[in-house]
Design a protein around this motif. Structure first.
Motif, short mmCIF file in Angstrom:
data_model
loop_
_atom_site.label_atom_id
_atom_site.label_comp_id
_atom_site.label_asym_id
_atom_site.label_seq_id
_atom_site.Cartn_x
_atom_site.Cartn_y
_atom_site.Cartn_z
N ARG A 133 39.04 60.95 72.59
CA ARG A 133 38.65 62.36 72.53
C ARG A 133 37.91 62.79 73.79
O ARG A 133 38.13 63.87 74.32
N PHE A 134 37.04 61.90 74.29
CA PHE A 134 36.29 62.22 75.50
C PHE A 134 37.23 62.36 76.70
O PHE A 134 37.07 63.26 77.52
N ASN A 135 38.22 61.46 76.81
CA ASN A 135 39.14 61.53 77.93
C ASN A 135 39.95 62.82 77.92
O ASN A 135 40.18 63.43 78.97
N PHE A 149 26.37 66.51 74.25
CA PHE A 149 27.62 65.85 73.90
C PHE A 149 28.01 66.24 72.47
O PHE A 149 27.17 66.61 71.65
N ILE A 150 29.30 66.14 72.19
CA ILE A 150 29.78 66.30 70.83
C ILE A 150 30.10 64.90 70.32
O ILE A 150 31.05 64.26 70.78
N ILE A 192 32.40 59.57 66.23
CA ILE A 192 33.55 60.47 66.07
C ILE A 192 33.18 61.77 65.39
O ILE A 192 34.05 62.61 65.13
N SER A 193 31.90 61.95 65.09
CA SER A 193 31.45 63.17 64.42
C SER A 193 31.49 64.35 65.39
O SER A 193 31.68 64.20 66.60
N ARG A 194 31.29 65.55 64.84
CA ARG A 194 31.19 66.76 65.66
C ARG A 194 29.73 67.18 65.84
O ARG A 194 29.45 68.32 66.23
N LEU A 195 28.82 66.27 65.58
CA LEU A 195 27.40 66.58 65.76
C LEU A 195 27.07 66.69 67.25
O LEU A 195 27.60 65.94 68.07
N ALA A 249 18.89 72.59 64.08
CA ALA A 249 18.91 73.82 64.88
C ALA A 249 20.26 74.52 64.75
O ALA A 249 20.34 75.75 64.68
N GLY A 250 21.36 73.72 64.72
CA GLY A 250 22.68 74.32 64.55
C GLY A 250 22.84 74.98 63.19
O GLY A 250 23.41 76.06 63.08
N LEU A 251 22.31 74.33 62.15
CA LEU A 251 22.38 74.92 60.82
C LEU A 251 21.56 76.21 60.75
O LEU A 251 21.96 77.19 60.11
N ARG A 252 20.40 76.21 61.43
CA ARG A 252 19.56 77.39 61.42
C ARG A 252 20.26 78.57 62.11
O ARG A 252 20.23 79.71 61.64
#
Length: 258
Positions: A133-135, A149-150, A192-195, A249-252
């Motif tokens: 995914r990074f590549n 980073f994701i 592999i998460s989207r965090l 912070a993203g949830l907020r």
């Protein structure tokens, strides 16, 4: 009588060599650093088989440090290339996808052979997917990765996966093999998460704080040399706390937009 035109000379028959572009040896340095990181990772497996777990963890940390160096060297020397990027990615999969799993397996999962090996396989596959995914993402600029980073990068994921070893050396608490296996799978899932996860190379500070950042970096290196296990444990917990803070912070922000 007109003469027939001369046939062009064949360099192979005439002894002439085709022109070969010149390359400064210094531009091979980033690739050499990647190969040294691979050698460190593979040597970590040999040490773990011999029961020298502490030295194996040190070599994985060394591979992570070298991984952060090769890309910067390539940009500095203007020697970035497609083969260098592929070499770096392949080395990363071995060093941070294969080696940590094997070290953990040899350290604390032998009593649960089947479950332990499944955890090793899951972790390795997660690392492979993260790198793939990074590549792909590096070729198409993702606006979401401008400041973070994701997903956890593979070097950080490897150091997080080794957290049970740090804890064991700091507190003499040996986690059950099932817990170690579950933690390894969790570390793979974080990769592999989207965090959103912290990215030091994308973080900025005020110029007036630069001196304090340098002092903190020196103190961190000194602590790592003097109290390696405790420092690695604290850094891992701090990194997990930073991931949690970014997630909250993203949830907020999502709640405010709704």
């Amino acid at each position: 009588m007109a003469r027939a035109p001369k046939a062009p000379r064949d360099p192979a028959l005439q002894g002439d060599k085709p022109s070969d572009p010149q390359l400064h040896l210094l531009k091979l340095l980033p690739n050499l650093v990647s190969i040294l990181a691979l050698c460190a990772g593979l040597t970590a497996i040999r040490l773990a088989i011999s029961g020298r777990i502490a030295e194996a963890v040190f070599l994985i940390a060394l591979a992570a440090a070298l991984d952060g160096l090769d890309g910067r060297l390539a940009r500095m020397l203007k020697s970035e290339s497609a083969i260098g990027a592929e070499l770096d990615s392949l080395c990363d999969f071995v060093n941070f996808g294969v080696v940590p799993g094997l070290v953990l397996y040899l350290w604390g999962l032998r009593s649960e052979i089947e479950i332990g090996w499944i955890a090793v396989l899951v972790y390795a596959v997660c690392c492979m997917l993260r790198l793939a995914r990074f590549n792909v993402g590096s070729r198409t600029a993702d606006p979401a990765e401008k400041t973070a980073f994701i997903g956890v990068p593979s070097p950080a994921g490897a150091m997080l996966a080794l957290l049970p070893i740090y804890l064991s050396n700091v507190t003499d608490v040996q986690l059950p093999p099932l817990v170690v296996a579950a933690w390894m799978v969790a570390a793979g899932a974080l990769m592999i998460s989207r965090l959103r996860t912290p990215s030091l190379k994308r973080m900025t500070i005020a110029a007036s704080w630069a001196r304090y950042a340098l002092v903190a970096a020196v103190a961190g290196v000194a602590a790592l040399i003097t109290y390696p296990w405790l420092t690695l444990l604290v850094l891992s917990l701090a990194y997990l706390a930073a991931i949690l803070a970014l997630a909250l912070a993203g949830l907020r922000k999502g709640g405010e937009r709704a």
